[in-house]
Design a protein around this motif. Structure first.
Motif, PDB file in Angstrom:
ATOM      1  N   ILE A 124      -7.750 -10.301  -5.591  1.00 12.57           N
ATOM      2  CA  ILE A 124      -7.819  -9.980  -7.016  1.00 12.57           C
ATOM      3  C   ILE A 124      -7.284  -8.561  -7.113  1.00 12.57           C
ATOM      4  O   ILE A 124      -7.750  -7.666  -6.398  1.00 12.57           O
ATOM      5  N   VAL A 125      -6.291  -8.381  -7.950  1.00 10.60           N
ATOM      6  CA  VAL A 125      -5.655  -7.074  -8.086  1.00 10.60           C
ATOM      7  C   VAL A 125      -5.701  -6.634  -9.542  1.00 10.60           C
ATOM      8  O   VAL A 125      -5.871  -7.460 -10.446  1.00 10.60           O
ATOM      9  N   THR A 147     -10.510  -6.689  -4.766  1.00  7.90           N
ATOM     10  CA  THR A 147     -11.211  -7.330  -3.667  1.00  7.90           C
ATOM     11  C   THR A 147     -10.306  -8.395  -3.077  1.00  7.90           C
ATOM     12  O   THR A 147      -9.286  -8.753  -3.670  1.00  7.90           O
ATOM     13  N   TRP A 148     -10.661  -8.897  -1.925  1.00  6.22           N
ATOM     14  CA  TRP A 148      -9.838  -9.917  -1.286  1.00  6.22           C
ATOM     15  C   TRP A 148     -10.706 -10.744  -0.341  1.00  6.22           C
ATOM     16  O   TRP A 148     -11.820 -10.356   0.003  1.00  6.22           O
ATOM     17  N   THR A 149     -10.198 -11.880   0.055  1.00  6.59           N
ATOM     18  CA  THR A 149     -10.874 -12.725   1.023  1.00  6.59           C
ATOM     19  C   THR A 149      -9.826 -13.546   1.766  1.00  6.59           C
ATOM     20  O   THR A 149      -8.667 -13.624   1.343  1.00  6.59           O
ATOM     21  N   ILE A 204      -9.615  -2.981  -0.034  1.00  2.00           N
ATOM     22  CA  ILE A 204      -9.924  -2.589  -1.400  1.00  2.00           C
ATOM     23  C   ILE A 204      -9.318  -1.210  -1.659  1.00  2.00           C
ATOM     24  O   ILE A 204      -9.467  -0.302  -0.849  1.00  2.00           O
ATOM     25  N   GLY A 205      -8.612  -1.092  -2.770  1.00  2.00           N
ATOM     26  CA  GLY A 205      -7.986   0.174  -3.139  1.00  2.00           C
ATOM     27  C   GLY A 205      -6.532   0.295  -2.715  1.00  2.00           C
ATOM     28  O   GLY A 205      -5.835   1.207  -3.156  1.00  2.00           O
ATOM     29  N   ASP A 206      -6.057  -0.610  -1.852  1.00  2.00           N
ATOM     30  CA  ASP A 206      -4.652  -0.562  -1.436  1.00  2.00           C
ATOM     31  C   ASP A 206      -3.738  -0.862  -2.617  1.00  2.00           C
ATOM     32  O   ASP A 206      -4.079  -1.623  -3.519  1.00  2.00           O
ATOM     33  N   GLU A 207      -2.545  -0.270  -2.590  1.00  2.00           N
ATOM     34  CA  GLU A 207      -1.532  -0.552  -3.598  1.00  2.00           C
ATOM     35  C   GLU A 207      -0.673  -1.722  -3.124  1.00  2.00           C
ATOM     36  O   GLU A 207      -0.236  -1.741  -1.958  1.00  2.00           O
TER      37      GLU A 207
END
Length: 108
Positions: free
Chosen positions: A49-50, A30-32, A72-75
């Protein structure tokens, strides 16, 4: 790439060692984006958060992202940053600590 050591290992056991995550890639959990950052921190500040896969074990980390163009889901991969925040903007003596670290950049 380091984080403070955790006193408890997987499954509640004693920690067994450390892993250098700088050579791994991770997936964005997730990210913000923060628009109101503390003094000396870039604005906007993208935070993610990775999750790394370390020999089949998930290892999660939180840190700045190089861009807000992630999902979300990106590498992503850790990239070294000489100065994560402005040393002159804090209340501490700038020479009293290190200001470098890693950000997460999308893998192309």
């Amino acid at each position: 790439m380091t984080y403070p050591a955790h006193p408890v290992g997987p499954g509640g056991e004693e920690p067994v060692g450390t892993v250098d995550l700088s050579e791994y890639t991770a997936e964005v959990v997730t990210w913000t984006t923060s628009q109101a950052t503390p003094p000396g921190v870039r604005e906007p500040n993208h935070i993610a958060i990775v999750e790394f896969d370390v020999d089949g074990e998930p290892v999660r980390a939180i840190g700045q992202a190089t861009t807000g163009d992630i999902d979300i889901g990106d590498e992503v991969e850790p990239v070294y940053c000489e100065e994560l925040r402005d040393p002159e903007a804090g209340i501490r003596e700038p020479a009293s600590q290190e200001w470098d670290g890693f950000r997460f950049r999308p893998v192309e």
